[in-house]
Design a protein around this motif. Structure first.
Motif, PDB file in Angstrom:
ATOM      1  N   TYR A  68       0.827  -1.220   0.000  1.00  0.00           N
ATOM      2  CA  TYR A  68       0.000   0.000   0.000  1.00  0.00           C
ATOM      3  C   TYR A  68       0.862   1.271   0.000  1.00  0.00           C
ATOM      4  N   ARG A  72       0.091   3.396  -3.248  1.00  0.00           N
ATOM      5  CA  ARG A  72      -1.141   4.164  -3.011  1.00  0.00           C
ATOM      6  C   ARG A  72      -1.311   5.324  -3.999  1.00  0.00           C
ATOM      7  N   ALA A  83      -4.313   1.733  -3.898  1.00  0.00           N
ATOM      8  CA  ALA A  83      -5.295   2.286  -2.936  1.00  0.00           C
ATOM      9  C   ALA A  83      -6.400   1.265  -2.691  1.00  0.00           C
ATOM     10  N   SER A  84      -7.038   1.360  -1.529  1.00  0.00           N
ATOM     11  CA  SER A  84      -8.015   0.324  -1.114  1.00  0.00           C
ATOM     12  C   SER A  84      -9.360   0.443  -1.822  1.00  0.00           C
ATOM     13  N   ARG A  85      -9.717   1.626  -2.282  1.00  0.00           N
ATOM     14  CA  ARG A  85     -11.044   1.910  -2.875  1.00  0.00           C
ATOM     15  C   ARG A  85     -12.174   1.641  -1.878  1.00  0.00           C
ATOM     16  N   LEU A  86     -11.891   1.792  -0.631  1.00  0.00           N
ATOM     17  CA  LEU A  86     -12.923   1.574   0.396  1.00  0.00           C
ATOM     18  C   LEU A  86     -13.763   2.828   0.662  1.00  0.00           C
ATOM     19  N   SER A  87     -13.340   3.952   0.099  1.00  0.00           N
ATOM     20  CA  SER A  87     -13.921   5.228   0.546  1.00  0.00           C
ATOM     21  C   SER A  87     -15.447   5.338   0.408  1.00  0.00           C
ATOM     22  N   GLN A 122      -8.978  10.897   7.509  1.00  0.00           N
ATOM     23  CA  GLN A 122     -10.441  10.903   7.389  1.00  0.00           C
ATOM     24  C   GLN A 122     -11.061  11.356   8.715  1.00  0.00           C
ATOM     25  N   TRP A 174     -15.252   7.850  -8.512  1.00  0.00           N
ATOM     26  CA  TRP A 174     -14.142   7.640  -7.573  1.00  0.00           C
ATOM     27  C   TRP A 174     -12.847   8.024  -8.281  1.00  0.00           C
ATOM     28  N   ASN A 177      -6.388   9.413  -4.647  1.00  0.00           N
ATOM     29  CA  ASN A 177      -6.078  10.702  -4.010  1.00  0.00           C
ATOM     30  C   ASN A 177      -5.189  11.574  -4.900  1.00  0.00           C
ATOM     31  N   ARG A 180      -7.121  13.368  -7.518  1.00  0.00           N
ATOM     32  CA  ARG A 180      -7.930  14.451  -6.928  1.00  0.00           C
ATOM     33  C   ARG A 180      -7.053  15.687  -6.757  1.00  0.00           C
ATOM     34  N   ASP A 208     -17.898   8.777  -2.651  1.00  0.00           N
ATOM     35  CA  ASP A 208     -17.475   9.023  -1.270  1.00  0.00           C
ATOM     36  C   ASP A 208     -17.613  10.504  -0.910  1.00  0.00           C
ATOM     37  N   SER A 210     -17.992  13.769   0.592  1.00  0.00           N
ATOM     38  CA  SER A 210     -18.449  14.261   1.904  1.00  0.00           C
ATOM     39  C   SER A 210     -17.947  15.686   2.035  1.00  0.00           C
TER      40      SER A 210
HETATM   41  C1  LIG Z   1      -9.369  17.515  -3.564  1.00  0.00           C
HETATM   42  C2  LIG Z   1      -9.668  16.291  -2.735  1.00  0.00           C
HETATM   43  C3  LIG Z   1     -10.987  15.928  -2.482  1.00  0.00           C
HETATM   44  C4  LIG Z   1     -11.270  14.798  -1.698  1.00  0.00           C
HETATM   45  N1  LIG Z   1     -12.584  14.487  -1.445  1.00  0.00           N
HETATM   46  C5  LIG Z   1     -12.875  13.423  -0.635  1.00  0.00           C
HETATM   47  C6  LIG Z   1     -14.224  13.104  -0.345  1.00  0.00           C
HETATM   48  O1  LIG Z   1     -15.177  13.773  -0.736  1.00  0.00           O
HETATM   49  N2  LIG Z   1     -14.451  12.003   0.466  1.00  0.00           N
HETATM   50  C7  LIG Z   1     -13.426  11.238   0.948  1.00  0.00           C
HETATM   51  O2  LIG Z   1     -13.688  10.254   1.663  1.00  0.00           O
HETATM   52  N3  LIG Z   1     -12.141  11.550   0.696  1.00  0.00           N
HETATM   53  C8  LIG Z   1     -11.826  12.611  -0.093  1.00  0.00           C
HETATM   54  N4  LIG Z   1     -10.523  12.912  -0.358  1.00  0.00           N
HETATM   55  C9  LIG Z   1      -9.461  12.132   0.319  1.00  0.00           C
HETATM   56  C10 LIG Z   1      -8.911  10.939  -0.469  1.00  0.00           C
HETATM   57  O3  LIG Z   1      -8.544  11.333  -1.761  1.00  0.00           O
HETATM   58  C11 LIG Z   1      -9.882   9.769  -0.572  1.00  0.00           C
HETATM   59  O4  LIG Z   1     -10.383   9.442   0.718  1.00  0.00           O
HETATM   60  C12 LIG Z   1      -9.194   8.527  -1.134  1.00  0.00           C
HETATM   61  O5  LIG Z   1      -8.609   8.807  -2.366  1.00  0.00           O
HETATM   62  C13 LIG Z   1     -10.213   7.410  -1.256  1.00  0.00           C
HETATM   63  O6  LIG Z   1      -9.667   6.285  -1.900  1.00  0.00           O
HETATM   64  P1  LIG Z   1      -9.302   4.980  -1.103  1.00  0.00           P
HETATM   65  O7  LIG Z   1     -10.459   4.516  -0.300  1.00  0.00           O
HETATM   66  O8  LIG Z   1      -8.715   4.008  -2.066  1.00  0.00           O
HETATM   67  O9  LIG Z   1      -8.177   5.515  -0.134  1.00  0.00           O
HETATM   68  P2  LIG Z   1      -6.995   4.780   0.627  1.00  0.00           P
HETATM   69  O10 LIG Z   1      -5.732   5.418   0.223  1.00  0.00           O
HETATM   70  O11 LIG Z   1      -7.082   3.316   0.478  1.00  0.00           O
HETATM   71  O12 LIG Z   1      -7.240   5.197   2.146  1.00  0.00           O
HETATM   72  C14 LIG Z   1      -8.130   4.475   3.008  1.00  0.00           C
HETATM   73  C15 LIG Z   1      -9.154   5.419   3.583  1.00  0.00           C
HETATM   74  O13 LIG Z   1      -8.513   6.478   4.285  1.00  0.00           O
HETATM   75  C16 LIG Z   1      -9.230   7.695   4.099  1.00  0.00           C
HETATM   76  N5  LIG Z   1      -8.376   8.659   3.404  1.00  0.00           N
HETATM   77  C17 LIG Z   1      -7.355   8.398   2.560  1.00  0.00           C
HETATM   78  N6  LIG Z   1      -6.751   9.539   2.175  1.00  0.00           N
HETATM   79  C18 LIG Z   1      -7.425  10.546   2.767  1.00  0.00           C
HETATM   80  C19 LIG Z   1      -7.301  11.960   2.763  1.00  0.00           C
HETATM   81  N7  LIG Z   1      -6.326  12.578   2.090  1.00  0.00           N
HETATM   82  N8  LIG Z   1      -8.195  12.681   3.455  1.00  0.00           N
HETATM   83  C20 LIG Z   1      -9.181  12.088   4.160  1.00  0.00           C
HETATM   84  N9  LIG Z   1      -9.344  10.747   4.210  1.00  0.00           N
HETATM   85  C21 LIG Z   1      -8.480   9.986   3.525  1.00  0.00           C
HETATM   86  C22 LIG Z   1     -10.451   7.352   3.280  1.00  0.00           C
HETATM   87  O14 LIG Z   1     -11.529   7.085   4.138  1.00  0.00           O
HETATM   88  C23 LIG Z   1     -10.014   6.108   2.538  1.00  0.00           C
HETATM   89  O15 LIG Z   1     -11.078   5.300   2.115  1.00  0.00           O
HETATM   90  C24 LIG Z   1     -10.206  14.030  -1.152  1.00  0.00           C
HETATM   91  C25 LIG Z   1      -8.880  14.405  -1.422  1.00  0.00           C
HETATM   92  C26 LIG Z   1      -8.619  15.515  -2.201  1.00  0.00           C
HETATM   93  C27 LIG Z   1      -7.186  15.876  -2.477  1.00  0.00           C
END
Ligand SMILES: Cc1cc2nc3c(=O)[nH]c(=O)nc-3n(C[C@H](O)[C@H](O)[C@H](O)COP(=O)(O)OP(=O)(O)OC[C@H]3O[C@@H](n4cnc5c(N)ncnc54)[C@H](O)[C@@H]3O)c2cc1C
Length: 421
Positions: A68, A72, A83-87, A122, A174, A177, A180, A208, A210
């Motif tokens: 990871y 990531r 990345a986990s894509r769990l968001s 988060q 989705w 990160n 984004r 996701d 929020s």
């Molecule tokens: C401009 C911008 C907008 C974003 N909008 C959102 C949104 O609306 N909702 C959202 O859940 N996340 C948001 N994020 C944070 C992050 O990009 C996503 O949570 C993450 O990419 C989700 O993919 P994942 O589950 O594979 O993450 P992983 O990398 O596998 O991480 C696991 C979990 O950790 C949390 N997480 C990871 N990175 C972040 C981060 N930087 N900030 C907060 N939580 C994080 C999430 O819950 C995520 O599911 C945003 C980031 C940016 C830069």
């Protein structure tokens, strides 16, 4: 205002809805019949993410934390991603942060630490949003002069990196990160567009989406949250999506060959609330269940729809009630794929619980009913609950205990915040 939003605001009375049947096609048909006028588009469902507890459990089972930390931020080709894509599941409480935290126990140390650090980001977003509410939409620590522009100018389809990013955002709901940050930086730093417009666009499409994490992500990328803007240039694309630039029509005249200027940020005094919370109880909620009557329904909102929701778990024999907040949805204009995801989740919930569904203003639908619910640390939920008869209120499953100390940065918050629950 869009006509649907106006109708939803002006006197649309509460309407009982039937319970959706399971399955994607049924969810789509349900959405079109009962919620179609509230959707912001007619997008097909996400091809990748299915709503519901089973899909959430399967996603968590599939995820391996090994690798990871190194992968990531990889973007393309997609099989390089880690990345986990769990968001989407974390966002709707189908996987709690605590469950995700425990699921990676025993994995490689560096990967586990990195993953848990992201879960804490988060949690930080949730603590910030609980404390600041809508104030999170205004720059927190720096501002810059904005220019008029539009999304197509900031994210031109001719750039392969922007086309890939926007297509995935709008079709799949989705993005990793890293991507984004590319979109946010391109819009807010290079084009100096008002970042709130980009944030709204993300919110409409991300499964996701929020206000907490989205606003945090935008504030921190464009620099208004921490005073340091994230610069995006071709360099990141070559590193994280090797080979993509070769397919780009603008490869030889790349408009992002250089770093964007980021010197326009002007420091500003942070809001008092970043220094301390005068009213912790209101934003944190109860630490123990508070029961002072006999609830007749469990009220569930989109913030917490999983089987492990504390109120759902505490009252397994009570019917569940969910309200599609028509005035709010009429304003938000969410992409249809987000609504389909919610309907799929509710259809599955209906297979294990008696479910009552409504469309209307939640305060009106729920008034006068003795309810059980989980405290939810978002301003909208707190506003609605004021007029309700919540006879059983259950604690929100915080990952770490909120505290009243300073939280202007993640590291400052980490030092002052409480222990894991
Ligand atoms: C401009 C911008 C907008 C974003 N909008 C959102 C949104 O609306 N909702 C959202 O859940 N996340 C948001 N994020 C944070 C992050 O990009 C996503 O949570 C993450 O990419 C989700 O993919 P994942 O589950 O594979 O993450 P992983 O990398 O596998 O991480 C696991 C979990 O950790 C949390 N997480 C990871 N990175 C972040 C981060 N930087 N900030 C907060 N939580 C994080 C999430 O819950 C995520 O599911 C945003 C980031 C940016 C830069």
């Amino acid at each position: 205002m869009h006509p649907a939003g106006r109708a939803a605001r002006e006197g649309e009375g509460p309407k009982a809805l039937p319970v959706p049947s399971p399955g994607l096609l049924a969810a789509e048909a349900y959405c079109d019949e009962h919620l179609g006028d509230l959707a912001g588009d007619a997008a097909p469902p996400s091809p990748t993410f299915r709503g519901g507890q089973r899909a959430a459990d399967a996603a968590l089972d599939r995820f391996s934390v090994s690798g990871y930390a190194a992968r990531r931020n990889e973007v393309w080709p997609t099989d390089r991603r880690g990345a986990s894509r769990l968001s989407p599941y974390i966002r709707h409480g189908l996987v709690s942060l605590d469950r995700a935290w425990r699921a990676v126990e025993g994995g490689p140390r560096r990967d586990v630490e990195k993953f848990r650090d992201e879960l804490l980001w988060q949690e930080y977003a949730r603590h910030l949003h609980a404390r600041l509410g809508p104030r999170m939409r205004a720059p927190l620590r720096a501002s810059m002069p904005w220019r008029e522009a539009d999304l197509d100018r900031a994210w031109p389809a001719a750039m392969a990196c922007m086309a890939l990013a926007r297509e995935e955002l709008e079709a799949d709901g989705w993005l990793p990160n890293q991507v984004r940050m590319w979109l946010a930086s391109q819009l807010g730093v290079r084009h100096r567009m008002r970042w709130q417009e980009g944030e709204d666009h993300f919110f409409r499409h991300l499964l996701d989406g929020s206000r907490a994490a989205n606003r945090l992500g935008w504030q921190w990328t464009v620099g208004s949250g921490n005073g340091k803007a994230y610069g995006f240039s071709r360099w990141q694309v070559e590193k994280r999506a090797p080979g993509l630039c070769e397919s780009c029509a603008l490869a030889r005249q790349c408009p992002i060959g250089d770093w964007p200027e980021s010197d326009a940020l002007e420091p500003q005094a942070p809001p008092e609330l970043l220094r301390g919370a005068p009213d912790l109880e209101t934003t944190r909620g109860p630490s123990q269940p508070e029961v002072h009557g006999e609830p007749q329904h469990v009220w569930v909102s989109a913030e917490s729809m999983g089987h492990a929701d504390p109120a759902l778990a505490a009252w397994p024999d009570l019917p569940v009630i969910f309200v599609f907040d028509a005035p709010l949805l009429g304003r938000l204009r969410l992409s249809r794929k987000r609504l389909v995801f919610l309907v799929e989740t509710l259809a599955e919930l209906a297979s294990s619980r008696r479910l009552e569904l409504w469309r209307g203003a939640p305060a009106e639908v729920l008034a006068g009913r003795p309810l059980a619910a989980t405290f939810t640390p978002v301003p909208g939920w707190r506003r609605i609950r004021r007029g309700l008869d919540l006879v059983a209120l259950h604690p929100w499953p915080w990952l770490v205990e909120p505290v009243s100390g300073p939280m202007a940065s993640f590291s400052q918050w980490r030092k002052s915040c409480g222990r894991r629950r």
